[in-house]
Scaffold this active site. Structure first.
Site, PDB file in Angstrom:
ATOM      1  N   ASN A 103      -9.442   8.328   3.038  1.00 36.05           N
ATOM      2  CA  ASN A 103      -9.491   9.249   4.184  1.00 36.05           C
ATOM      3  C   ASN A 103      -8.747  10.567   3.901  1.00 36.05           C
ATOM      4  O   ASN A 103      -8.496  11.345   4.809  1.00 36.05           O
ATOM      5  CB  ASN A 103      -8.913   8.583   5.443  1.00 36.05           C
ATOM      6  N   GLU A 148      -1.346  10.588   7.095  1.00 28.28           N
ATOM      7  CA  GLU A 148      -2.684  10.277   7.592  1.00 28.28           C
ATOM      8  C   GLU A 148      -3.337  11.530   8.197  1.00 28.28           C
ATOM      9  O   GLU A 148      -2.650  12.519   8.485  1.00 28.28           O
ATOM     10  CB  GLU A 148      -2.577   9.175   8.661  1.00 28.28           C
ATOM     11  N   ASP A 182       6.733   7.009  -0.377  1.00 28.30           N
ATOM     12  CA  ASP A 182       6.646   6.362   0.941  1.00 28.30           C
ATOM     13  C   ASP A 182       7.112   4.907   0.885  1.00 28.30           C
ATOM     14  O   ASP A 182       7.392   4.365  -0.190  1.00 28.30           O
ATOM     15  CB  ASP A 182       5.204   6.457   1.477  1.00 28.30           C
ATOM     16  N   HIS A 192      -5.622  10.908   2.730  1.00 29.57           N
ATOM     17  CA  HIS A 192      -4.158  10.950   2.861  1.00 29.57           C
ATOM     18  C   HIS A 192      -3.479  11.053   1.494  1.00 29.57           C
ATOM     19  O   HIS A 192      -3.977  10.539   0.498  1.00 29.57           O
ATOM     20  CB  HIS A 192      -3.611   9.774   3.686  1.00 29.57           C
TER      21      HIS A 192
END
Ligand code: GLP
Length: 263
Positions: A135, A142, A66, A137
């Protein structure tokens, strides 16, 4: 899914580096998927030691997961620079074989399509190293990311921006968008190795390993992968219901490997 529980961050890094090194040994022109963040740093350190000891990485290619949108490549927190400083330079990879999505492109959708094309042209990713966000990811996929997603533009959650604010002088400087390989892009890798350490990751690890496959916990998509390994320390394993079973299967695997070596 193979789950390996080890004592601490050092052992987790050594295990992941061992998997990568043996793949490079077998396939000197291997294509490695590399992650940013603190989780894989120990893996890179150990791999660096193996390179110093003679592991040949001159033909290895690498693709980052990313990149932030809008950070120039020379910004200290752009993943272009982070990958250069933590992977390309210390491991001595050929920079022309290291790829990071172009978060400065005028046409971001075209840059994402080009990234997918570059991965395909390299023959696909042999081993994708992953960290995980608190979370759930992976990459920057996400919660509620499509399980079929490819490389694309994503908006970061407030939680991820807050988690990553520690790397910036001012929390407002954390970009709001990123480009990330999609979940389906990650699933296309031949092998995946996810590393996680510390109590802050315990909930996410339990959800992605033992919870349902669901877009709310994007890492759970790895349950659909045929060769996915999750390597955690005791702290990150704290919420796993079947931890004893994973320890048992891992000890059996080691026993079997030792027997095979002495045959
Ligand atoms: C970052 C990266 C992910 C990384 C995750 C966890 O935002 N995009 O690839 O796995 O968050 O980071 P860390 O390892 O520092 O906890």
């Amino acid at each position: 899914m193979e789950v390996v529980i080890l004592a601490d961050e050092r052992e987790v890094g050594a295990f992941a580096a061992g998997r990568i090194a043996s793949m490079i040994d077998k396939h000197p022109d291997a294509v490695l998927g590399v992650a940013t963040g603190s989780s894989p740093q120990q893996t890179y350190r150990v791999l660096g030691e193996q390179v110093a000891a003679g592991l040949d990485v001159s033909r290895v290619s690498a693709f980052a997961l990313d990149e932030y949108v809008g950070l120039p490549g020379d910004h200290p927190q752009s993943y272009h620079r982070v990958i250069a400083e933590t992977v390309t330079e210390p491991l001595g990879l050929d920079p022309s074989r290291v790829h990071v999505p172009d978060g400065m492109a005028l046409d971001l959708d075209a840059a994402c399509a080009d990234y997918e094309d570059r991965i395909a042209a390299a023959g696909g990713i042999d081993l994708q190293l992953l960290g995980i966000g608190a979370n759930g990811h992976i990459g920057f996929n996400e919660p509620t990311s499509s399980l079929a997603s490819r490389t694309r533009v994503k908006t970061l959650t407030a939680r991820t921006r807050a988690d990553n604010a520690r790397f910036f002088d001012d929390p407002d400087q954390v970009p709001r968008q990123c480009l990330t390989q999609g979940l389906a892009t990650i699933l296309d890798a031949h092998t995946t190795v996810l590393v996680a350490t510390g109590t802050a990751k315990a909930r996410a690890i339990a959800r992605i390993v033992e919870g349902p496959v669901q877009a709310l916990w994007p890492g759970s998509v790895l349950q659909l992968h045929r060769r996915a390994t999750v390597v955690v320390d005791e702290a990150a394993a704290a919420e796993l219901e079947l931890a004893d079973y994973y320890r048992y299967t891992d000890s059996q695997r080691r026993l079997w490997e030792t027997e095979r070596r002495t045959d």
